[in-house]
Design a protein around this motif. Sequence first.
Motif, short mmCIF file in Angstrom:
data_model
loop_
_atom_site.label_atom_id
_atom_site.label_comp_id
_atom_site.label_asym_id
_atom_site.label_seq_id
_atom_site.Cartn_x
_atom_site.Cartn_y
_atom_site.Cartn_z
N MET B 1 -6.71 -7.42 -3.22
CA MET B 1 -6.64 -7.76 -1.79
C MET B 1 -5.19 -7.82 -1.31
N LEU B 2 -4.38 -8.64 -2.01
CA LEU B 2 -2.97 -8.73 -1.60
C LEU B 2 -2.28 -7.39 -1.83
N SER B 3 -2.65 -6.74 -2.94
CA SER B 3 -1.99 -5.45 -3.21
C SER B 3 -2.39 -4.41 -2.15
N ASP B 4 -3.63 -4.52 -1.63
CA ASP B 4 -4.03 -3.60 -0.54
C ASP B 4 -3.16 -3.82 0.70
N ILE B 5 -2.99 -5.10 1.00
CA ILE B 5 -2.17 -5.41 2.19
C ILE B 5 -0.75 -4.87 1.99
N ARG B 6 -0.22 -5.07 0.80
CA ARG B 6 1.17 -4.66 0.56
C ARG B 6 1.30 -3.12 0.55
N ASN B 7 0.30 -2.45 0.00
CA ASN B 7 0.34 -0.97 0.02
C ASN B 7 0.28 -0.44 1.45
N ASN B 8 -0.58 -1.09 2.24
CA ASN B 8 -0.69 -0.70 3.64
C ASN B 8 0.65 -0.91 4.36
N ALA B 9 1.30 -2.06 4.05
CA ALA B 9 2.60 -2.34 4.66
C ALA B 9 3.62 -1.28 4.26
N LYS B 10 3.52 -0.86 3.00
CA LYS B 10 4.47 0.14 2.51
C LYS B 10 4.31 1.45 3.29
N SER B 11 3.07 1.85 3.49
CA SER B 11 2.87 3.12 4.20
C SER B 11 3.27 2.97 5.68
N ILE B 12 3.03 1.81 6.26
CA ILE B 12 3.46 1.60 7.67
C ILE B 12 4.98 1.63 7.76
#
Lengths: 250, 393
Positions: B1-12
């Motif tokens: 869950m947290l890693s999903d959020i962080r990956n999404n942040a990375k792509s943004i």
Amino acid sequence: MITFKDLVVDVEGKRIINEFNLKVSSGELHVIMGPNGSGKSTIANTIAGHPRYSIKSGDIVYKKELINELSPEERAAMGIFLSLQYPVSIPGVKNIYFLKAAVNSIRKIKNQDEIDTIDFLKMVRGILPLVGLDESFLHRSVNEGFSGGEKKRNEILQMLVLQPDLSVLDETDSGLDIDALKIIAEGIKNYRNDSRSFIIITHYHRMLDFLDPDYIHILIDGKIKLSGGPELAHKLEEKGYSWVREMQNI
Amino acid sequence: MLSDIRNNAKSIFSQLGYPSTKDEMWKYTNVKKFNDYMSSDSQQLNYQPKDIPILDKSHNIIICNGQLINKDIKISGVSISNYEDILNLSVPAEKFLQISNFNNNGVLAHNTSSFIDAVHIVINENEIIDLPINIINISSNLENNIITFPRVYIHSKRNSKASIYIQNISDSSRCAINSVMEFYCEDLSNLNIFELSDLKNQQIINSISFSQCDNSKINFLSTVFGCEMYRSNIEIGIDGEGCDNNFGVLMLGNTNNHIDYHVNINHNRGNSFNNFNCKSLLKDTSIGIFNGKILVEKESAGTDSRLNNNNLLLSEKAEIQSNPQLEINCEDVKCAHGSTTGNLDKEALFYLRSRGISLNKAKAILIHGFISKLISSFNSDILSLDEKIKKWI
């Protein structure tokens, strides 16, 4: 106490005071009257050293010292006090803090130790009833939200706390009701003694009736045109300044 | 869950990068060079700072270069964790990474994707924490091209009460800092927050976001002694009814400091009170920017919100850009905004001097009067704010 010799003062390039001469001795109370714009407040502010008022020539000698170039704070430390016509509001600064800062600043210039807080409070509490103010005034911001009369009483409170030798009161009686006027006049009267002098600027004789002045001077166009005793104030009330102008062929 | 959020942040972040000055919200503050700073691994950032300004009678939480130093700290009624604890699922993440919305924000996205450690603080339900929690956020011993990502999450649970001090301090490293703090305030919680930034040669973007539930209360003061470039983004999300807030900002700029506060006060629900007051004191060639907006959404009737900015320019070359705004999409609200800018009042200076007070002391008295109301509602003595301001004047 103070002597003005051929004093010429400009305000923002405009000549306001022109060859003003006056001598005030210890214990004397002098009154300066004059029409609007004649230079009364300019004289008051020049004595106190307001930077906006520039002495072009002439001398102000106070306690045998030429004070033309002295800063306002140096003059205050020498015992000069100006009660402002329009006292300034200072939001966020408590009256008691302001008074204590003033007392201690003057003591510092005189190489004296700071006043003890308890002694200071005791002194101020003793003075408050003399000007008809209660202790809550000490904890309000300086002049903020004060009525006209409260502001003027606050000026006299400062005078009584700082104990000056020369007090210049610029229209301290303006805008006061008869009760406030009596309180202020009493305050001044009680403070007066043989070593303290006053220059009082006013438009009206009513405060003078309480104060027993020594001299009245009429200032017109930046120069004293007529001097006399207390009766002059009543004559002016009756005849107006046109009478002086006619008499002096101005 | 947290890693999903962080990956999404990375792509943004890879899409957005840092904003340019063409973006209206970043018009006066150029942060493009943040793209050139290097992220660093935890080993390089590892440093045991010296001379930490620990406060007596406080719970001191020390963060250095984004990493929690005193992991073993225990406070009764408060849970404190680092990122490792959260990853190991030994503590629930709660709203961690969810208060600051990075979808259209490269700055938040970069922090969210890149932080190495985080401090996660939960004030437990019904707890009243007597001593203040003092977060000392230090940047130290860094090379000039390094960027750090301090990340703090504070969650005040239902009916809790705490005082939080945040000291942002640094050595003379010419690094960059992209810091994010998130506050989640549950029903009836009460937070007293005092942030003091005393920084030097750094480029700093400091983002603070709040999300508030019903009847929560925040008293907040942020004071910054300027540094080379300081940008603060404050997002206040009033998502519940009956909230009662008092926010203050004090900017103190000298030399060529650049201080920029951007504030959004979003009334998403009604019947809340918010007062936001920003004051600045600017000397030398320093520049201040205040851009604040009250947004009252539909369904937010009964809102009472005020936004004020007062600036005192203490030199002829100091500059302020002031832009308070209102956007009201609802009837039956009370909103006000205002801005004033001026110099020290010459007549007031003369008045004080005519009472024997020296010019310098008279200036100090007027300056103190200008800010006294703002700082008086905080126990600012603890962080010696008065002393610091006196020294600064």
